[in-house]
Write an enzyme that holds these catalytic residues in place. Structure first.
Site, PDB file in Angstrom:
ATOM      1  CB  THR A 154     -36.320 -20.122 132.893  1.00 50.62           C
ATOM      2  OG1 THR A 154     -35.562 -20.694 133.924  1.00 50.62           O
ATOM      3  CG2 THR A 154     -37.125 -21.033 131.793  1.00 50.62           C
ATOM      4  CG  HIS A 155     -35.197 -16.835 135.545  1.00 45.78           C
ATOM      5  ND1 HIS A 155     -35.836 -15.912 136.372  1.00 45.78           N
ATOM      6  CD2 HIS A 155     -35.847 -18.001 135.807  1.00 45.78           C
ATOM      7  CE1 HIS A 155     -37.116 -16.561 136.641  1.00 45.78           C
ATOM      8  NE2 HIS A 155     -36.951 -17.606 136.307  1.00 45.78           N
ATOM      9  CB  SER A 276     -14.750  -1.967 115.051  1.00 43.68           C
ATOM     10  OG  SER A 276     -14.402  -0.947 115.497  1.00 43.68           O
ATOM     11  CE  LYS A 282     -16.835  -5.698 118.680  1.00 45.56           C
ATOM     12  NZ  LYS A 282     -17.017  -4.317 119.270  1.00 45.56           N
ATOM     13  CG  ASN A 284     -19.715  -4.838 115.729  1.00 44.57           C
ATOM     14  OD1 ASN A 284     -19.011  -5.720 116.475  1.00 44.57           O
ATOM     15  ND2 ASN A 284     -19.242  -3.808 115.391  1.00 44.57           N
ATOM     16  CD  GLU A 289     -25.664  -4.347 117.906  1.00 50.03           C
ATOM     17  OE1 GLU A 289     -25.222  -3.233 117.883  1.00 50.03           O
ATOM     18  OE2 GLU A 289     -24.607  -5.114 117.836  1.00 50.03           O
ATOM     19  CE1 TYR A 316     -59.396  14.614 108.011  1.00 49.87           C
ATOM     20  CE2 TYR A 316     -60.033  16.937 108.186  1.00 49.87           C
ATOM     21  CZ  TYR A 316     -59.161  15.885 107.942  1.00 49.87           C
ATOM     22  OH  TYR A 316     -57.693  16.217 107.426  1.00 49.87           O
ATOM     23  CD  GLN A 321     -52.633  17.118 106.603  1.00 50.72           C
ATOM     24  OE1 GLN A 321     -53.698  17.402 105.791  1.00 50.72           O
ATOM     25  NE2 GLN A 321     -51.773  18.067 107.160  1.00 50.72           N
ATOM     26  CE  LYS A 324     -52.853  11.736 105.160  1.00 48.77           C
ATOM     27  NZ  LYS A 324     -54.220  11.673 105.893  1.00 48.77           N
TER      28      LYS A 324
HETATM   29  N1  ARG Z   1     -54.889  16.254 103.487  1.00 48.09           N
HETATM   30  C1  ARG Z   1     -56.130  16.101 104.407  1.00 48.09           C
HETATM   31  C2  ARG Z   1     -55.806  14.906 105.367  1.00 48.09           C
HETATM   32  O1  ARG Z   1     -54.714  14.116 105.250  1.00 48.09           O
HETATM   33  C3  ARG Z   1     -57.242  15.719 103.573  1.00 48.09           C
HETATM   34  C4  ARG Z   1     -58.476  15.745 104.038  1.00 48.09           C
HETATM   35  C5  ARG Z   1     -58.734  17.329 104.326  1.00 48.09           C
HETATM   36  N2  ARG Z   1     -59.995  17.634 104.756  1.00 48.09           N
HETATM   37  C6  ARG Z   1     -60.393  18.684 105.293  1.00 48.09           C
HETATM   38  N3  ARG Z   1     -61.590  18.923 105.732  1.00 48.09           N
HETATM   39  N4  ARG Z   1     -59.744  19.696 105.503  1.00 48.09           N
HETATM   40  O2  ARG Z   1     -56.487  14.636 106.315  1.00 48.09           O
END
Ligand code: ARG
Length: 458
Positions: A154-155, A276, A282, A284, A289, A316, A321, A324
């Protein structure tokens, strides 16, 4: 290429197109986009919204496109706005008017929500498999080192004796919780949004349950606005991934310490460590890491998602967008980390004698000494104080509790006798810790077996 030309008189500027376009990062969802479109066209055909022959033409065209993308015959057009535009445009190029019927009763808003869900549902399973692999390695090592005494900290100060198997199984528990978080997140994600259309559903007599069934979803979303506005599933998955990275990062930190000459509890296999360019001696722990370092990326991705979502009005908005790259990066990073970490752990060489040596210093049996007095009738608080005085004496004499002469014990408390040496032997300190969940070798063996069995059935 855009799908929405009608009301515009001018071409889109190149900079706007580049800024607006997402194909460079959403093209990875081509398979899901095609699967979704096949299901949608099939549903439209079955419900009589488009002719059965048109539906068949569309499905055939989409299957051909899929085959051509996979064979490399059809490269993505980086001028396209996104993967949805690209595939619909290509379909129309190939089959003509029927291709233009595909988007009946659909919007890219529900299409993109669907594609991301389809994509992530697979990735949750992929991540889970990798976590399970790591749990199996941990359970195997825990059984192997169930008797290996090491100091628990601990610590970062030596605290009480444990076993290496016990220490490893702590990570087993964390990762089992990670698996259940992933399973949970998958359950909530399993809701099909198509049919929400742009935001307000549709006047066409669609049957959303057909699409859901064709795509293997458990159920359909209940509110069209929510169907297209919801990215909880990204945030939840990213949160679960972040917690996995917290665990991997802590584990990495310990591996890094254990590899140091100061500890030397383990040595990494040559295949999983680096050298290294200047210091010939070394070796590593770069993998550990990097895993520790990459945790920051995943937390950053999670924060990106929260920040993107927190201020946008329903439904929306193009901000979405940005979901993603963040979630894809989080998924890719965690998969990469697990793929590197598991074999590194599996091939490490454990050095029990160094663990044992470290356990012998630092008075980690002091609690056991106090407990021995307590079991012989001394109230715990008094026993604690007496043991503290013994430790101070040891430090003064430069010895440990095992080698401190009995008369020194007796000077501090008359209750002490020869038996105390037996009680404070490290092996006994560990083997006596038999309360459920503790480090005693028999318990560790049982827990290792339990964890291995759970992992086998995940
Ligand atoms: N490429 C857009 C996205 O990834 C698709 C949806 C587009 N919709 C719109 N109303 N412009 O969100």
């Amino acid at each position: 290429m855009q799908l929405w030309k009608g009301r515009f008189k001018k071409e889109l500027s190149k900079t706007t197109n580049d800024f607006n376009s997402s194909i460079r990062f959403d093209s990875r969802m081509y398979r899901e986009d095609i699967e979704g479109s096949i299901a949608h066209a099939t549903m439209l055909g079955r419900c009589g919204i488009i002719a059965q022959e048109s539906a068949e033409e569309i499905v055939k065209g989409l299957k051909d496109i899929l085959a051509d993308i996979e064979s490399g015959a059809l490269p993505f057009d980086m001028e396209a706005e996104d993967i949805h535009t690209f595939i619909e445009g290509e379909l129309t190029k190939r089959i003509g008017d029927d291709g233009k019927r595909l988007h009946t009763s659909r919007s890219r808003n529900d299409q993109v929500a669907l594609d991301v869900k389809l994509y992530l549902k697979k990735e949750v399973v992929n991540v889970k498999k990798l976590v399970v692999e790591l749990i199996k390695v941990i359970a195997g090592k825990a059984a192997e080192y169930a008797d290996t005494v090491m100091p628990g900290y601990t610590h970062l100060q030596r605290a009480q004796p444990i076993t290496f198997g016990h220490h490893l199984l702590a990570y087993g528990e964390m990762l089992l919780r990670d698996v259940s978080r992933l399973e949970d997140c998958l359950k909530r994600m399993d809701e099909m949004p198509l049919g929400s259309c742009a935001l307000a559903g549709t006047t066409y007599p669609i049957d959303r349950t057909i699409t859901a069934e064709l795509l293997g979803f458990d159920r359909i979303t209940n509110n069209s606005l929510d169907g297209v506005s919801d990215r909880d599933f990204c945030m939840e998955f990213a949160s679960a991934l972040s917690i996995i990275m917290v665990h991997l990062s802590r584990f990495s930190e310990e591996m890094i310490m254990w590899c140091s000459w100061e500890f030397k509890f383990v040595e990494l296999d040559d295949a999983f460590s680096t050298g290294s360019s200047i210091m010939p001696q070394k070796k590593n722990p770069d993998i550990a890491e990097l895993v520790r370092g990459k945790s920051g990326r995943v937390f950053g991705d999670t924060m990106t998602l929260f920040t993107v979502m927190k201020g946008i009005a329903l439904a929306y908005n193009k901000d979405m967008q940005e979901d993603k790259e963040a979630i894809f990066d989080a998924v890719d990073t965690v998969k990469m980390c697990l793929t590197a970490f598991t074999p590194m752990l599996d091939t490490m060489r454990v050095i029990p004698q160094n663990m044992r040596r470290a356990a012998a210093g630092g008075f980690i049996n002091a609690t056991d000494c106090a407990d021995w007095l307590t079991k012989n009738g001394v109230p715990f608080r008094d026993a604690y104080k007496a043991t503290g005085e013994l430790v101070a004496k040891c430090i003064e004499l430069g010895c440990d509790l095992e080698s401190l002469p009995l008369d020194e014990y007796k000077k501090v408390c008359f209750v002490f006798n020869e038996d105390v040496y037996n009680a404070i032997s490290l092996e006994r300190c560990v083997s006596q810790r038999t309360a459920f969940g503790g480090p005693a070798p028999e318990l560790v063996r049982a827990q290792a077996k339990r964890v291995a069995e759970i992992a086998e059935n995940l």
